[in-house]
Motif scaffolding. Structure first.
Motif, PDB file in Angstrom:
ATOM      1  N   THR A 151     -26.596 -20.720  45.827  1.00 38.11           N
ATOM      2  CA  THR A 151     -26.259 -20.360  44.454  1.00 38.11           C
ATOM      3  C   THR A 151     -24.986 -19.525  44.431  1.00 38.11           C
ATOM      4  N   LEU A 152     -24.510 -19.256  43.219  1.00 35.05           N
ATOM      5  CA  LEU A 152     -23.268 -18.505  43.066  1.00 35.05           C
ATOM      6  C   LEU A 152     -23.334 -17.115  43.728  1.00 35.05           C
ATOM      7  N   PRO A 153     -24.407 -16.334  43.534  1.00 35.48           N
ATOM      8  CA  PRO A 153     -24.470 -15.032  44.211  1.00 35.48           C
ATOM      9  C   PRO A 153     -24.481 -15.158  45.733  1.00 35.48           C
ATOM     10  N   GLN A 154     -25.102 -16.202  46.260  1.00 41.22           N
ATOM     11  CA  GLN A 154     -25.138 -16.372  47.703  1.00 41.22           C
ATOM     12  C   GLN A 154     -23.774 -16.770  48.261  1.00 41.22           C
ATOM     13  N   LEU A 155     -23.066 -17.612  47.547  1.00 45.93           N
ATOM     14  CA  LEU A 155     -21.705 -17.959  47.954  1.00 45.93           C
ATOM     15  C   LEU A 155     -20.804 -16.733  47.911  1.00 45.93           C
ATOM     16  N   ARG A 156     -21.004 -15.923  46.891  1.00 47.54           N
ATOM     17  CA  ARG A 156     -20.236 -14.677  46.804  1.00 47.54           C
ATOM     18  C   ARG A 156     -20.549 -13.778  47.993  1.00 47.54           C
ATOM     19  N   GLU A 157     -21.838 -13.694  48.364  1.00 46.56           N
ATOM     20  CA  GLU A 157     -22.236 -12.851  49.489  1.00 46.56           C
ATOM     21  C   GLU A 157     -21.573 -13.314  50.791  1.00 46.56           C
ATOM     22  N   LEU A 158     -21.513 -14.619  51.004  1.00 47.40           N
ATOM     23  CA  LEU A 158     -20.826 -15.134  52.194  1.00 47.40           C
ATOM     24  C   LEU A 158     -19.349 -14.748  52.186  1.00 47.40           C
ATOM     25  N   MET A 159     -18.746 -14.809  51.021  1.00 47.40           N
ATOM     26  CA  MET A 159     -17.321 -14.481  50.918  1.00 47.40           C
ATOM     27  C   MET A 159     -17.074 -13.003  51.197  1.00 47.40           C
ATOM     28  N   VAL A 160     -17.950 -12.144  50.646  1.00 54.24           N
ATOM     29  CA  VAL A 160     -17.791 -10.701  50.840  1.00 54.24           C
ATOM     30  C   VAL A 160     -18.043 -10.317  52.293  1.00 54.24           C
ATOM     31  N   GLN A 161     -19.085 -10.893  52.903  1.00 59.28           N
ATOM     32  CA  GLN A 161     -19.405 -10.571  54.293  1.00 59.28           C
ATOM     33  C   GLN A 161     -18.271 -10.932  55.244  1.00 59.28           C
ATOM     34  N   GLU A 167      -9.101 -13.199  53.509  1.00 58.01           N
ATOM     35  CA  GLU A 167      -7.976 -12.351  53.102  1.00 58.01           C
ATOM     36  C   GLU A 167      -6.617 -13.023  53.227  1.00 58.01           C
ATOM     37  N   PRO A 168      -6.374 -13.859  54.271  1.00 59.82           N
ATOM     38  CA  PRO A 168      -5.051 -14.510  54.344  1.00 59.82           C
ATOM     39  C   PRO A 168      -4.760 -15.454  53.183  1.00 59.82           C
ATOM     40  N   TYR A 169      -5.816 -15.888  52.482  1.00 60.14           N
ATOM     41  CA  TYR A 169      -5.630 -16.881  51.420  1.00 60.14           C
ATOM     42  C   TYR A 169      -5.662 -16.274  50.020  1.00 60.14           C
ATOM     43  N   PHE A 170      -6.300 -15.126  49.864  1.00 59.63           N
ATOM     44  CA  PHE A 170      -6.442 -14.505  48.543  1.00 59.63           C
ATOM     45  C   PHE A 170      -6.025 -13.050  48.615  1.00 59.63           C
ATOM     46  N   ASP A 171      -5.213 -12.639  47.650  1.00 60.32           N
ATOM     47  CA  ASP A 171      -4.613 -11.301  47.699  1.00 60.32           C
ATOM     48  C   ASP A 171      -5.570 -10.195  47.276  1.00 60.32           C
ATOM     49  N   ASP A 172      -6.306 -10.428  46.224  1.00 58.17           N
ATOM     50  CA  ASP A 172      -7.043  -9.328  45.583  1.00 58.17           C
ATOM     51  C   ASP A 172      -8.542  -9.577  45.625  1.00 58.17           C
ATOM     52  N   ARG A 173      -9.226  -8.954  46.560  1.00 56.55           N
ATOM     53  CA  ARG A 173     -10.678  -9.103  46.646  1.00 56.55           C
ATOM     54  C   ARG A 173     -11.354  -8.506  45.424  1.00 56.55           C
ATOM     55  N   ARG A 174     -10.837  -7.386  44.938  1.00 59.19           N
ATOM     56  CA  ARG A 174     -11.478  -6.715  43.808  1.00 59.19           C
ATOM     57  C   ARG A 174     -11.446  -7.590  42.558  1.00 59.19           C
ATOM     58  N   GLU A 175     -10.349  -8.290  42.330  1.00 61.55           N
ATOM     59  CA  GLU A 175     -10.249  -9.147  41.149  1.00 61.55           C
ATOM     60  C   GLU A 175     -11.295 -10.260  41.207  1.00 61.55           C
ATOM     61  N   ILE A 176     -11.505 -10.821  42.384  1.00 63.63           N
ATOM     62  CA  ILE A 176     -12.501 -11.882  42.539  1.00 63.63           C
ATOM     63  C   ILE A 176     -13.900 -11.339  42.283  1.00 63.63           C
ATOM     64  N   GLU A 177     -14.192 -10.164  42.850  1.00 67.66           N
ATOM     65  CA  GLU A 177     -15.523  -9.585  42.687  1.00 67.66           C
ATOM     66  C   GLU A 177     -15.795  -9.195  41.241  1.00 67.66           C
ATOM     67  N   ALA A 179     -14.509 -10.568  38.545  1.00 66.97           N
ATOM     68  CA  ALA A 179     -14.719 -11.790  37.773  1.00 66.97           C
ATOM     69  C   ALA A 179     -16.120 -12.352  38.012  1.00 66.97           C
ATOM     70  N   LEU A 180     -16.563 -12.319  39.255  1.00 70.72           N
ATOM     71  CA  LEU A 180     -17.909 -12.812  39.563  1.00 70.72           C
ATOM     72  C   LEU A 180     -18.982 -11.907  38.954  1.00 70.72           C
ATOM     73  N   ASP A 181     -18.702 -10.608  38.891  1.00 76.30           N
ATOM     74  CA  ASP A 181     -19.632  -9.686  38.224  1.00 76.30           C
ATOM     75  C   ASP A 181     -19.800 -10.052  36.754  1.00 76.30           C
ATOM     76  N   GLU A 202     -17.390 -15.727  25.459  1.00 74.31           N
ATOM     77  CA  GLU A 202     -15.930 -15.637  25.538  1.00 74.31           C
ATOM     78  C   GLU A 202     -15.491 -14.872  26.779  1.00 74.31           C
ATOM     79  N   GLN A 203     -16.230 -13.821  27.123  1.00 77.81           N
ATOM     80  CA  GLN A 203     -15.919 -13.072  28.346  1.00 77.81           C
ATOM     81  C   GLN A 203     -16.073 -13.966  29.571  1.00 77.81           C
ATOM     82  N   ALA A 204     -17.133 -14.779  29.593  1.00 74.98           N
ATOM     83  CA  ALA A 204     -17.361 -15.679  30.729  1.00 74.98           C
ATOM     84  C   ALA A 204     -16.246 -16.717  30.840  1.00 74.98           C
ATOM     85  N   GLU A 205     -15.777 -17.213  29.711  1.00 74.10           N
ATOM     86  CA  GLU A 205     -14.705 -18.209  29.749  1.00 74.10           C
ATOM     87  C   GLU A 205     -13.412 -17.598  30.284  1.00 74.10           C
ATOM     88  N   ARG A 206     -13.108 -16.377  29.849  1.00 74.91           N
ATOM     89  CA  ARG A 206     -11.899 -15.720  30.356  1.00 74.91           C
ATOM     90  C   ARG A 206     -12.017 -15.447  31.853  1.00 74.91           C
TER      91      ARG A 206
END
Length: 425
Positions: A151-161, A167-177, A179-181, A202-206
Motif C-alpha cells: 500500500t501507499l504507506p508501505q511504499l513510503r516506508e520503504l522509501m524512507v528506510q 537521494e541521488p534522484y530526488f532533492d527534497d525528502r521533506r517535500e515528498i514526505e 505531500a504523502l502526509d 482540493e488539498q489532495a489534488e494539489r
C-alpha cells in the motif's frame, strides 16, 4: 451501519450537481433529530411502532443526490491516489530492485528490503497475494508480485528506510514526505468510504500534482503549466471533446485563469470579437510588446466600429448611440500604439470585419500546447456576463479525435473570418 441510518458527510452544490451545503447541517435540510452529516434511511424520524415495515430503507431524492455527490468526489480522489501509488511503486522498484534482487532473488528482495521493521506488513502482503492467486483475482500477470500488493504507506516506508538510495534522484525528502502526509488523510477516508470534504479533496489534488512532478511523473513541459492537465481530464476528457472547463461568466474565468496565465508565453495569439476587452483591458500594452518581441505572432480581429452591426448590438444591450463604437475605437487605437512600438510590426496584425458578431474567441498557442477561451454573444448580456468555454488544443493531452474538437472548429471559423476582413492601417 445501523437500522436507524447511514452516516454520510455533507456535500456541496458546486460539484457534480449535488445539493447545497447547509452550514453545519445536512444538505437539503435534515429532519429534526438526525445528526449533522447523516443521511437518514427512513427519510425522517417517527415514533416507534408507527412506521410500516421496510419504510426505513427509503431514501429521499436529496439523500440520493447527496450520495451521488460523495461518490463522485471520492472517485476523483481515488484516481489521484491510484496514480501516486503506481508511480511510487515504479520508483521503489526501479531503485531498490537492482540492490536487493541479485542477492535475494525473486520476490524475496521485497521482504529483505522491508527488513525486521517491516516484516509484519510485508508478510501480510505476501499472504494477500497468495489468496488472490487462489481465487483468481490476479487478472494481469504483471501484478503477480509482492510489490504490487504494498500500500501507499508501505511504499513510503520503504522509501524512507532507504533514503540514501533515493537521494541521488530526488532533492527534497521533506517535500515528498509532506505531500504523502497530506494524501494519507484522503487515502484513509476513501478506503473506508467516509466523508470527503471539498477542501480535503482540493488539498489532495494539489499534493498529488506536486508529488507527481517531484517523482518525475508530471507534464515536464513549461507550457503545460498554463493549464495543467489533471488526472480526471486524462481519463474522461474524450467524453467532452476538448472542453476543459465551463464558467458562468468572465469574472469567474479570470479567477481561475488570469490574463497573464492565458496569454503569457504564447507563441501565437489569434483573437476575434467586438472589442476584445479580455485582452486589451487585462493585458498591458508593454506586456503585449514584450510578448511580440519574444516571437509571438498576434492577429486581432475587431468588429468594424462604423458598421451597422455595432449599431444593432448597441440597441440589443440598451446602450446610448455611439457608446459601443467609441469603446471599440479606443481598443483599436490602443493596439495600434502597441504595434507602432514594435521593431517588426508585421508580426502584429489588426483587422476589422463587418459581419454580425456571433462569438468572441481567444486562440492561444504555446510551444507544445494550446488554449482557447470562447464566448457566444447573448442578446441581452454583455461579454463580461456571458458563459465561457475553455478549450484545450494542440500538443499533449488533446483527445485522439481532436480533429472534431471545438478548438479546431473555432480555429477554422477564425481563419474564414480573417480572409474576409480588412486590415487596419
Amino acid at each position: 451501519m445501523s437500522s436507524g441510518g447511514l452516516e454520510l458527510p455533507p456535500g456541496d452544490s458546486s460539484h457534480e450537481g449535488g445539493p447545497a451545503d447547509a452550514p453545519g447541517g445536512v444538505p437539503g435540510g435534515a429532519p429534526a433529530g438526525v445528526a449533522a452529516g447523516a443521511v437518514s434511511l427512513a427519510g425522517g424520524p417517527a415514533a416507534a411502532g408507527s412506521v410500516r415495515a421496510g419504510a426505513e430503507l427509503d431514501w429521499s431524492t436529496d439523500a440520493w443526490s447527496e450520495v451521488r455527490t460523495r461518490a463522485q468526489r471520492a472517485g476523483r480522489a481515488y484516481i489521484w491516489l491510484n496514480l501516486i501509488e503506481q508511480r511510487l511503486r515504479s520508483v521503489v522498484g526501479a531503485v531498490l530492485r537492482p540492490i536487493y534482487e541479485p542477492v535475494h532473488g525473486g520476490d524475496d528482495w521485497v521482504v529483505a528490503a522491508a527488513g525486521p521493521a517491516g516484516q509484519e506488513w510485508v508478510q501480510r502482503a505476501v499472504a494477500v497475494r497468495e489468496v488472490s492467486r487462489r481465487k483468481g483475482y490476479l487478472l494481469d500477470s504483471a501484478d503477480d508480485n509482492v510489490l504490487s500488493f504494498l500500500t501507499l504507506p508501505q511504499l513510503r516506508e520503504l522509501m524512507v528506510q532507504h533514503w540514501p538510495c533515493f537521494e541521488p534522484y530526488f532533492d527534497d525528502r521533506r517535500e515528498i514526505e509532506l505531500a504523502l502526509d497530506e494524501l494519507e488523510v484522503t487515502r484513509n477516508v476513501v478506503s473506508r468510504n467516509r466523508a470527503l470534504s471539498r477542501p480535503v479533496l482540493e488539498q489532495a489534488e494539489r499534493a498529488s500534482a506536486r508529488l507527481l512532478e517531484v517523482l518525475g511523473g508530471g507534464a515536464g513541459s513549461p507550457s503545460a503549466d498554463r493549464l495543467p492537465i489533471d488526472a480526471v481530464e486524462d481519463l474522461v476528457g474524450d467524453r467532452y471533446a476538448d472542453v476543459v472547463s465551463v464558467h458562468p461568466d468572465r469574472v469567474r474565468l479570470q479567477r481561475q485563469l488570469p490574463a497573464e496565465d492565458l496569454f503569457g508565453g504564447a507563441r501565437r495569439l489569434d483573437a476575434i470579437g467586438i472589442g476584445l476587452n479580455l485582452l486589451v483591458q487585462n493585458f498591458s500594452g508593454r506586456r503585449l510588446v514584450r510578448l511580440t518581441e519574444a516571437g509571438c505572432r498576434v492577429r486581432l480581429l475587431f468588429l468594424n466600429p462604423a458598421s451597422s452591426a455595432v449599431k444593432r448590438r448597441e440597441r440589443e444591450l440598451g446602450l446610448r448611440k455611439g457608446e459601443l463604437s467609441r469603446s471599440v475605437e479606443m481598443n483599436i487605437l490602443h493596439v495600434r500604439r502597441v504595434r507602432a512600438g514594435l521593431r517588426d510590426p508585421s508580426r502584429f496584425e489588426i483587422h476589422v470585419f463587418d459581419e454580425t458578431p456571433r462569438f468572441t474567441a481567444y486562440l492561444v498557442e504555446g510551444q507544445n500546447s494550446g488554449i482557447a477561451v470562447v464566448q457566444s454573444y447573448l442578446r441581452r448580456a454583455r461579454g463580461m456576463e456571458s458563459p465561457v468555454l475553455v478549450l484545450r488544443g494542440g500538443g499533449r493531452g488533446v483527445p485522439k479525435d481532436a480533429d472534431h474538437g471545438l478548438f479546431t472548429t473555432y480555429r477554422e471559423e477564425f481563419e474564414s473570418m480573417w480572409e474576409d476582413s480588412r486590415p487596419v492601417s
